[in-house]
Design a protein around this motif. Structure first.
Motif, PDB file in Angstrom:
ATOM      1  N   ILE A  32     -24.227  10.153  -4.496  1.00 50.91           N
ATOM      2  CA  ILE A  32     -24.016  11.199  -3.491  1.00 50.91           C
ATOM      3  C   ILE A  32     -25.342  11.671  -2.915  1.00 50.91           C
ATOM      4  N   SER A  33     -26.325  11.866  -3.798  1.00 51.06           N
ATOM      5  CA  SER A  33     -27.648  12.327  -3.346  1.00 51.06           C
ATOM      6  C   SER A  33     -28.260  11.340  -2.362  1.00 51.06           C
ATOM      7  N   GLN A  34     -28.160  10.053  -2.654  1.00 51.92           N
ATOM      8  CA  GLN A  34     -28.703   9.028  -1.766  1.00 51.92           C
ATOM      9  C   GLN A  34     -27.979   9.006  -0.424  1.00 51.92           C
ATOM     10  N   SER A  35     -26.663   9.199  -0.466  1.00 54.66           N
ATOM     11  CA  SER A  35     -25.872   9.209   0.753  1.00 54.66           C
ATOM     12  C   SER A  35     -26.263  10.388   1.646  1.00 54.66           C
ATOM     13  N   ILE A  36     -26.401  11.571   1.035  1.00 52.22           N
ATOM     14  CA  ILE A  36     -26.784  12.768   1.797  1.00 52.22           C
ATOM     15  C   ILE A  36     -28.192  12.608   2.362  1.00 52.22           C
ATOM     16  N   LEU A  37     -29.098  12.052   1.558  1.00 50.53           N
ATOM     17  CA  LEU A  37     -30.476  11.835   2.021  1.00 50.53           C
ATOM     18  C   LEU A  37     -30.506  10.916   3.233  1.00 50.53           C
ATOM     19  N   GLN A  38     -29.677   9.873   3.204  1.00 50.39           N
ATOM     20  CA  GLN A  38     -29.631   8.929   4.325  1.00 50.39           C
ATOM     21  C   GLN A  38     -29.139   9.627   5.599  1.00 50.39           C
ATOM     22  N   ILE A  39     -28.129  10.488   5.444  1.00 52.69           N
ATOM     23  CA  ILE A  39     -27.622  11.227   6.610  1.00 52.69           C
ATOM     24  C   ILE A  39     -28.695  12.164   7.145  1.00 52.69           C
ATOM     25  N   LEU A  43     -30.221  12.075  10.896  1.00 46.91           N
ATOM     26  CA  LEU A  43     -30.041  13.205  11.810  1.00 46.91           C
ATOM     27  C   LEU A  43     -31.319  14.020  11.992  1.00 46.91           C
ATOM     28  N   GLY A  44     -32.261  13.854  11.076  1.00 48.42           N
ATOM     29  CA  GLY A  44     -33.508  14.595  11.164  1.00 48.42           C
ATOM     30  C   GLY A  44     -33.369  16.060  10.795  1.00 48.42           C
ATOM     31  N   VAL A  45     -32.408  16.375   9.934  1.00 48.18           N
ATOM     32  CA  VAL A  45     -32.215  17.764   9.488  1.00 48.18           C
ATOM     33  C   VAL A  45     -31.996  17.794   7.979  1.00 48.18           C
ATOM     34  N   THR A  46     -32.178  18.961   7.394  1.00 47.92           N
ATOM     35  CA  THR A  46     -31.831  19.182   5.988  1.00 47.92           C
ATOM     36  C   THR A  46     -30.451  19.820   5.956  1.00 47.92           C
ATOM     37  N   ILE A  47     -29.532  19.206   5.253  1.00 47.81           N
ATOM     38  CA  ILE A  47     -28.144  19.692   5.259  1.00 47.81           C
ATOM     39  C   ILE A  47     -27.905  20.714   4.154  1.00 47.81           C
ATOM     40  N   PHE A  48     -28.474  20.451   2.975  1.00 45.52           N
ATOM     41  CA  PHE A  48     -28.240  21.351   1.851  1.00 45.52           C
ATOM     42  C   PHE A  48     -29.554  21.869   1.276  1.00 45.52           C
ATOM     43  N   GLN A  49     -29.498  23.113   0.798  1.00 49.56           N
ATOM     44  CA  GLN A  49     -30.581  23.673   0.003  1.00 49.56           C
ATOM     45  C   GLN A  49     -30.117  23.704  -1.446  1.00 49.56           C
ATOM     46  N   SER A  51     -30.698  25.225  -5.206  1.00 49.97           N
ATOM     47  CA  SER A  51     -31.342  26.319  -5.946  1.00 49.97           C
ATOM     48  C   SER A  51     -30.515  26.600  -7.189  1.00 49.97           C
ATOM     49  N   ASN A  52     -30.961  27.608  -7.975  1.00 47.65           N
ATOM     50  CA  ASN A  52     -30.201  27.952  -9.184  1.00 47.65           C
ATOM     51  C   ASN A  52     -28.856  28.589  -8.839  1.00 47.65           C
ATOM     52  N   LYS A  53     -28.631  28.907  -7.556  1.00 50.92           N
ATOM     53  CA  LYS A  53     -27.353  29.447  -7.120  1.00 50.92           C
ATOM     54  C   LYS A  53     -26.383  28.344  -6.680  1.00 50.92           C
ATOM     55  N   GLY A  54     -26.870  27.118  -6.712  1.00 52.07           N
ATOM     56  CA  GLY A  54     -26.014  26.008  -6.330  1.00 52.07           C
ATOM     57  C   GLY A  54     -26.536  25.282  -5.105  1.00 52.07           C
ATOM     58  N   THR A  55     -25.739  24.382  -4.594  1.00 55.72           N
ATOM     59  CA  THR A  55     -26.088  23.596  -3.420  1.00 55.72           C
ATOM     60  C   THR A  55     -25.392  24.206  -2.209  1.00 55.72           C
ATOM     61  N   THR A  56     -26.164  24.817  -1.327  1.00 51.85           N
ATOM     62  CA  THR A  56     -25.591  25.537  -0.193  1.00 51.85           C
ATOM     63  C   THR A  56     -26.114  24.962   1.130  1.00 51.85           C
ATOM     64  N   PRO A  57     -25.292  24.997   2.179  1.00 52.60           N
ATOM     65  CA  PRO A  57     -25.715  24.418   3.455  1.00 52.60           C
ATOM     66  C   PRO A  57     -26.759  25.270   4.179  1.00 52.60           C
ATOM     67  N   THR A  58     -27.676  24.608   4.840  1.00 52.14           N
ATOM     68  CA  THR A  58     -28.630  25.269   5.721  1.00 52.14           C
ATOM     69  C   THR A  58     -27.901  25.626   7.021  1.00 52.14           C
ATOM     70  N   PRO A  59     -28.520  26.422   7.904  1.00 52.29           N
ATOM     71  CA  PRO A  59     -27.884  26.685   9.212  1.00 52.29           C
ATOM     72  C   PRO A  59     -27.532  25.398   9.956  1.00 52.29           C
ATOM     73  N   ALA A  60     -28.471  24.427   9.955  1.00 52.64           N
ATOM     74  CA  ALA A  60     -28.174  23.149  10.591  1.00 52.64           C
ATOM     75  C   ALA A  60     -27.080  22.410   9.830  1.00 52.64           C
ATOM     76  N   GLY A  61     -27.111  22.558   8.497  1.00 56.53           N
ATOM     77  CA  GLY A  61     -26.113  21.908   7.663  1.00 56.53           C
ATOM     78  C   GLY A  61     -24.706  22.404   7.943  1.00 56.53           C
TER      79      GLY A  61
END
Length: 308
Positions: A32-39, A43-49, A51-61
């Motif tokens: 999954i990590s590799q798939s998300i990294l490829q996307i 797209l040239g954006v970061t989709i998820f952040q 942190s210790n609170k979990g994996t949350t989407p960025t505004p672009a995400g």
């Protein structure tokens, strides 16, 4: 972005965890990590952040996830269309779920819809409220439509499901025509102090009994069989709390064998009724037709319409 990658993205967004998403999809977290990294690279954006609170989407995400969900819906529509074509344009079965509270109305709506569409295939599951909620949360295509009493936990998952509050029922008491209570215009808690009650074996009905202040009444029977509950009431062995629409057009109510009276304790008690369905089937004509019939039946309210 292919459909597999879209599924990965949306599962991570739902679980807020790559590991949990991987467990649900039966693949490795690294896949999954590799798939998300490829996307993200494409797209040239970061989709998820992360942190210790979990994996949350960025505004672009969030924008990417919104579009990904739309693509997933389109893919589902395409799959359904192809499946219909391969089956001689026959519709896929309409899958409906409801608790015993809706059993009578659900059956009447089915009979009405089948009169209009003789070839319609329908799969109906009457089950426990908590089981239906669990399957709604999975959003795995188990149901095209669920009829439930309001459940606030679903609001947190409304990104993939549509929640439509369509009726505000009020609580009534069902009694036998032979009961001294049957001639009353409405009932209060004080009227029912010594009355035995019949309890449907569901969390929502037990909650209704408690909300009505009847939890200390003697219990004549507890059962998950709604027909048995009706017979117990009809024969005068017990009373039963229920929603105002539960026995609309039912033969026991229409014949006068069971009398349904508004309950006031000290005010009238209301419950919100929801229709819940995946956003992917929002435009399903058969589902919408069935729901329209349910709404029409429930809003009849028959002789219970006037509260005193």
């Amino acid at each position: 972005m292919n459909i597999e990658q879209i599924d990965y993205l949306l599962e991570v967004a739902k679980e807020r965890s790559i590991r949990k998403a991987a467990d649900n999809l039966h693949i490795t977290p690294s896949a999954i990590s590799q798939s998300i990294l490829q996307i993200e690279i494409n797209l040239g954006v970061t989709i998820f952040q992360r942190s210790n609170k979990g994996t949350t989407p960025t505004p672009a995400g969030k924008m990417v996830l919104k579009r990904a969900f739309e693509l997933q819906c389109k893919y589902k529509e395409l799959y359904d269309d192809v499946h219909r074509m391969e089956n001689g344009h026959q519709s896929l079965p309409l899958k409906i779920a409801f608790t015993p509270t809706f059993g009578n109305v659900g059956y009447l709506a089915l009979m009405s819809l089948k009169e209009e569409q003789k070839d319609l295939k329908v799969e109906i599951q009457e089950g426990m409220h908590e089981d239906i909620i669990a399957k709604i949360l999975k959003n795995d295509g188990s149901f095209d439509l669920s009829l439930i009493v309001a459940n606030r936990n679903l609001l947190e998952n409304s990104s993939s499901i549509h929640i439509e509050p369509f009726y505000r029922s009020y609580v009534c008491i069902a009694v036998s025509k032979h009961s001294p209570l049957s001639t009353r215009k409405f009932l209060t808690k004080e009227d029912l102090v010594n009355e035995s009650i019949a309890v449907l074996e569901t969390s929502t009905h037990k909650e209704l009994v408690k909300k009505s202040g009847l939890e200390n009444n003697p219990v004549f029977v507890t059962s998950n069989n709604s027909a048995l509950i009706r017979n117990v009431v009809k024969d005068g062995h017990a009373i039963c709390a229920l929603d105002d629409f539960s026995l609309i057009n039912h033969q026991d109510y229409a014949s006068g064998d069971i009398i349904v009276l508004p309950f006031k304790s000290p005010d009238y008690i209301y419950r919100e009724i929801w229709a819940v369905y995946p956003k992917t089937v929002a435009k399903n004509g058969d589902m919408q037709s069935y729901l329209s019939i349910v709404k029409k039946l429930i809003n009849q309210r028959s002789s219970l319409e006037v509260l005193v």
